[in-house]
Design a protein around this motif. Structure first.
Motif, PDB file in Angstrom:
ATOM      1  N   ASN A 237     -35.364 -82.638  43.615  1.00  9.02           N
ATOM      2  CA  ASN A 237     -35.204 -82.747  42.680  1.00  9.02           C
ATOM      3  C   ASN A 237     -35.950 -81.268  41.825  1.00  9.02           C
ATOM      4  O   ASN A 237     -35.830 -81.791  40.909  1.00  9.02           O
ATOM      5  CB  ASN A 237     -36.378 -84.051  41.892  1.00  9.02           C
ATOM      6  N   GLY A 238     -36.622 -81.226  41.979  1.00  9.13           N
ATOM      7  CA  GLY A 238     -37.351 -79.165  41.627  1.00  9.13           C
ATOM      8  C   GLY A 238     -36.692 -78.605  41.421  1.00  9.13           C
ATOM      9  O   GLY A 238     -36.119 -77.833  40.910  1.00  9.13           O
ATOM     10  N   PHE A 239     -35.928 -78.375  42.696  1.00  8.65           N
ATOM     11  CA  PHE A 239     -34.406 -77.327  42.653  1.00  8.65           C
ATOM     12  C   PHE A 239     -33.249 -77.532  41.820  1.00  8.65           C
ATOM     13  O   PHE A 239     -32.759 -76.740  41.110  1.00  8.65           O
ATOM     14  CB  PHE A 239     -33.653 -77.667  44.287  1.00  8.65           C
ATOM     15  N   LEU A 240     -32.566 -79.391  41.901  1.00  5.69           N
ATOM     16  CA  LEU A 240     -32.123 -79.723  40.548  1.00  5.69           C
ATOM     17  C   LEU A 240     -32.954 -79.450  39.055  1.00  5.69           C
ATOM     18  O   LEU A 240     -31.672 -78.753  37.920  1.00  5.69           O
ATOM     19  CB  LEU A 240     -31.746 -81.259  40.664  1.00  5.69           C
ATOM     20  N   ALA A 241     -33.850 -79.215  38.967  1.00  5.92           N
ATOM     21  CA  ALA A 241     -34.473 -79.032  37.547  1.00  5.92           C
ATOM     22  C   ALA A 241     -34.239 -77.839  36.906  1.00  5.92           C
ATOM     23  O   ALA A 241     -33.898 -77.568  36.109  1.00  5.92           O
ATOM     24  CB  ALA A 241     -35.698 -80.470  37.039  1.00  5.92           C
ATOM     25  N   VAL A 242     -34.874 -77.298  38.295  1.00  7.88           N
ATOM     26  CA  VAL A 242     -34.614 -75.505  37.582  1.00  7.88           C
ATOM     27  C   VAL A 242     -33.194 -75.189  37.797  1.00  7.88           C
ATOM     28  O   VAL A 242     -32.697 -74.303  36.372  1.00  7.88           O
ATOM     29  CB  VAL A 242     -35.649 -74.679  39.187  1.00  7.88           C
ATOM     30  N   ALA A 243     -32.552 -75.959  38.320  1.00  4.90           N
ATOM     31  CA  ALA A 243     -31.145 -75.384  38.474  1.00  4.90           C
ATOM     32  C   ALA A 243     -29.969 -75.727  36.930  1.00  4.90           C
ATOM     33  O   ALA A 243     -29.406 -75.458  36.316  1.00  4.90           O
ATOM     34  CB  ALA A 243     -30.260 -76.554  40.059  1.00  4.90           C
ATOM     35  N   LEU A 244     -30.356 -76.820  36.786  1.00  6.11           N
ATOM     36  CA  LEU A 244     -30.351 -77.554  35.376  1.00  6.11           C
ATOM     37  C   LEU A 244     -30.582 -77.073  34.624  1.00  6.11           C
ATOM     38  O   LEU A 244     -30.159 -76.878  33.171  1.00  6.11           O
ATOM     39  CB  LEU A 244     -30.460 -79.471  35.458  1.00  6.11           C
ATOM     40  N   GLY A 245     -31.566 -76.901  34.361  1.00  9.45           N
ATOM     41  CA  GLY A 245     -32.589 -75.730  32.840  1.00  9.45           C
ATOM     42  C   GLY A 245     -31.835 -74.558  33.122  1.00  9.45           C
ATOM     43  O   GLY A 245     -31.546 -74.413  32.276  1.00  9.45           O
ATOM     44  N   ALA A 246     -32.216 -73.807  33.549  1.00 11.82           N
ATOM     45  CA  ALA A 246     -31.410 -72.668  33.734  1.00 11.82           C
ATOM     46  C   ALA A 246     -29.479 -72.795  33.490  1.00 11.82           C
ATOM     47  O   ALA A 246     -29.170 -72.133  32.316  1.00 11.82           O
ATOM     48  CB  ALA A 246     -30.921 -72.172  35.042  1.00 11.82           C
ATOM     49  N   PHE A 247     -28.842 -73.550  33.948  1.00  8.85           N
ATOM     50  CA  PHE A 247     -27.468 -73.578  33.394  1.00  8.85           C
ATOM     51  C   PHE A 247     -27.613 -74.588  31.585  1.00  8.85           C
ATOM     52  O   PHE A 247     -26.648 -73.675  31.353  1.00  8.85           O
ATOM     53  CB  PHE A 247     -26.820 -74.900  34.477  1.00  8.85           C
ATOM     54  N   GLY A 248     -28.698 -74.986  31.162  1.00  7.60           N
ATOM     55  CA  GLY A 248     -28.391 -75.548  30.291  1.00  7.60           C
ATOM     56  C   GLY A 248     -29.139 -74.213  29.339  1.00  7.60           C
ATOM     57  O   GLY A 248     -28.220 -74.629  28.242  1.00  7.60           O
ATOM     58  N   ALA A 249     -29.783 -72.882  29.388  1.00  7.17           N
ATOM     59  CA  ALA A 249     -29.948 -72.546  28.616  1.00  7.17           C
ATOM     60  C   ALA A 249     -29.268 -70.504  28.941  1.00  7.17           C
ATOM     61  O   ALA A 249     -28.897 -70.590  28.092  1.00  7.17           O
ATOM     62  CB  ALA A 249     -31.890 -71.852  29.676  1.00  7.17           C
ATOM     63  N   HIS A 250     -28.245 -71.179  30.060  1.00  8.28           N
ATOM     64  CA  HIS A 250     -27.193 -70.040  29.701  1.00  8.28           C
ATOM     65  C   HIS A 250     -26.172 -70.514  29.759  1.00  8.28           C
ATOM     66  O   HIS A 250     -25.354 -70.046  28.774  1.00  8.28           O
ATOM     67  CB  HIS A 250     -27.362 -69.238  31.147  1.00  8.28           C
ATOM     68  N   GLY A 251     -25.830 -71.305  30.455  1.00  9.00           N
ATOM     69  CA  GLY A 251     -23.944 -72.371  30.992  1.00  9.00           C
ATOM     70  C   GLY A 251     -23.994 -72.937  29.711  1.00  9.00           C
ATOM     71  O   GLY A 251     -22.884 -72.606  29.172  1.00  9.00           O
ATOM     72  N   LEU A 252     -24.551 -73.991  29.268  1.00 11.75           N
ATOM     73  CA  LEU A 252     -24.589 -74.954  28.078  1.00 11.75           C
ATOM     74  C   LEU A 252     -24.608 -74.031  26.484  1.00 11.75           C
ATOM     75  O   LEU A 252     -23.830 -75.034  25.998  1.00 11.75           O
ATOM     76  CB  LEU A 252     -25.109 -75.582  28.230  1.00 11.75           C
TER      77      LEU A 252
ATOM     78  N   GLN B 278     -23.617 -71.357  25.011  1.00 13.21           N
ATOM     79  CA  GLN B 278     -22.675 -71.521  24.054  1.00 13.21           C
ATOM     80  C   GLN B 278     -21.608 -72.004  23.992  1.00 13.21           C
ATOM     81  O   GLN B 278     -20.865 -72.354  22.538  1.00 13.21           O
ATOM     82  CB  GLN B 278     -22.022 -69.781  24.784  1.00 13.21           C
ATOM     83  N   ARG B 279     -21.723 -72.759  24.875  1.00 13.21           N
ATOM     84  CA  ARG B 279     -20.474 -74.378  24.818  1.00 13.21           C
ATOM     85  C   ARG B 279     -20.798 -75.354  23.887  1.00 13.21           C
ATOM     86  O   ARG B 279     -19.442 -75.202  23.405  1.00 13.21           O
ATOM     87  CB  ARG B 279     -19.890 -75.283  26.616  1.00 13.21           C
ATOM     88  N   LEU B 280     -21.954 -75.733  23.646  1.00 14.77           N
ATOM     89  CA  LEU B 280     -22.433 -76.420  22.794  1.00 14.77           C
ATOM     90  C   LEU B 280     -22.627 -75.952  21.157  1.00 14.77           C
ATOM     91  O   LEU B 280     -22.313 -76.665  20.605  1.00 14.77           O
ATOM     92  CB  LEU B 280     -24.288 -77.124  23.296  1.00 14.77           C
ATOM     93  N   ALA B 281     -23.197 -74.246  20.793  1.00 12.55           N
ATOM     94  CA  ALA B 281     -23.418 -73.745  19.835  1.00 12.55           C
ATOM     95  C   ALA B 281     -21.907 -74.672  18.942  1.00 12.55           C
ATOM     96  O   ALA B 281     -21.937 -74.187  18.501  1.00 12.55           O
ATOM     97  CB  ALA B 281     -23.183 -72.602  19.751  1.00 12.55           C
TER      98      ALA B 281
ATOM     99  N   GLU C 298     -28.456 -80.089  18.886  1.00  7.26           N
ATOM    100  CA  GLU C 298     -29.547 -82.089  19.178  1.00  7.26           C
ATOM    101  C   GLU C 298     -28.815 -81.790  21.274  1.00  7.26           C
ATOM    102  O   GLU C 298     -30.006 -82.528  21.278  1.00  7.26           O
ATOM    103  CB  GLU C 298     -28.824 -82.899  18.386  1.00  7.26           C
ATOM    104  N   ARG C 299     -27.596 -81.530  21.152  1.00 11.24           N
ATOM    105  CA  ARG C 299     -27.743 -81.449  22.407  1.00 11.24           C
ATOM    106  C   ARG C 299     -28.044 -80.921  23.737  1.00 11.24           C
ATOM    107  O   ARG C 299     -28.691 -81.246  24.020  1.00 11.24           O
ATOM    108  CB  ARG C 299     -25.837 -81.998  22.903  1.00 11.24           C
ATOM    109  N   LEU C 300     -28.500 -79.894  23.305  1.00 14.51           N
ATOM    110  CA  LEU C 300     -29.016 -78.740  23.792  1.00 14.51           C
ATOM    111  C   LEU C 300     -30.404 -79.054  24.130  1.00 14.51           C
ATOM    112  O   LEU C 300     -31.227 -79.210  25.559  1.00 14.51           O
ATOM    113  CB  LEU C 300     -28.988 -77.587  23.795  1.00 14.51           C
ATOM    114  N   ASP C 301     -30.970 -79.675  22.948  1.00 13.35           N
ATOM    115  CA  ASP C 301     -32.566 -79.936  22.787  1.00 13.35           C
ATOM    116  C   ASP C 301     -32.752 -81.439  23.801  1.00 13.35           C
ATOM    117  O   ASP C 301     -33.537 -81.547  24.603  1.00 13.35           O
ATOM    118  CB  ASP C 301     -33.054 -80.191  21.110  1.00 13.35           C
ATOM    119  N   TRP C 302     -31.431 -82.304  23.701  1.00 10.09           N
ATOM    120  CA  TRP C 302     -32.039 -83.013  24.359  1.00 10.09           C
ATOM    121  C   TRP C 302     -31.671 -83.095  26.365  1.00 10.09           C
ATOM    122  O   TRP C 302     -32.598 -83.702  27.113  1.00 10.09           O
ATOM    123  CB  TRP C 302     -30.575 -83.901  24.873  1.00 10.09           C
TER     124      TRP C 302
END
Length: 133
Positions: A12-27, A29-32, A39-43
């Protein structure tokens, strides 16, 4: 209980870091491009933050299970409650961000309640603590 909870905490630590990075970098631009993108990026940030904090809490439960002789059932409840909280709280927020289905937010408080059960069980374990001799 130690090996299982430590493995699940690590995963779960691995997943949290990976998903956090995905949110910061992958999502980002898409959510913008979406009206509710900020709001979704904040969630997503909230989900990743709680996910990581409770992965660490689960690791603590694993470590404490090695040292406790009298509070193992409370520690077991805490560990499973933290896992349920990560799945329901963070999972529902991740799903809301990716799908835009706000109705999934009805599940989020159930995950929050699971986190509270986990912390309560951990406190109960502390009050019943009896280290092995």
């Amino acid at each position: 209980m130690f090996r299982l909870f430590l493995a699940l905490a690590s995963l779960n630590g691995f997943l949290a870091v990976a998903l956090g990075a995905f949110g910061a970098h992958g999502l980002r631009q898409r959510l913008a491009q979406l009206a509710d993108g900020a709001e979704r990026l904040d969630w997503w940030r909230t989900a990743a933050s709680y996910h990581l904090a409770h992965a660490l809490a689960l690791g603590l439960v694993a470590l404490l299970s090695l040292r406790s002789s009298s509070s193992s059932s409370a520690l077991s409840v805490a560990g499973w409650a933290f896992l349920a909280g990560m799945a329901l709280f963070s999972g529902s927020l991740y799903a809301m961000v990716l799908t835009g289905v706000r109705g999934l937010g009805a599940v989020t408080p159930v995950g929050g309640l699971a986190f509270l059960v986990g912390w309560g069980a951990l406190a109960w374990a502390a009050f019943r603590w009896s280290a092995p001799s």
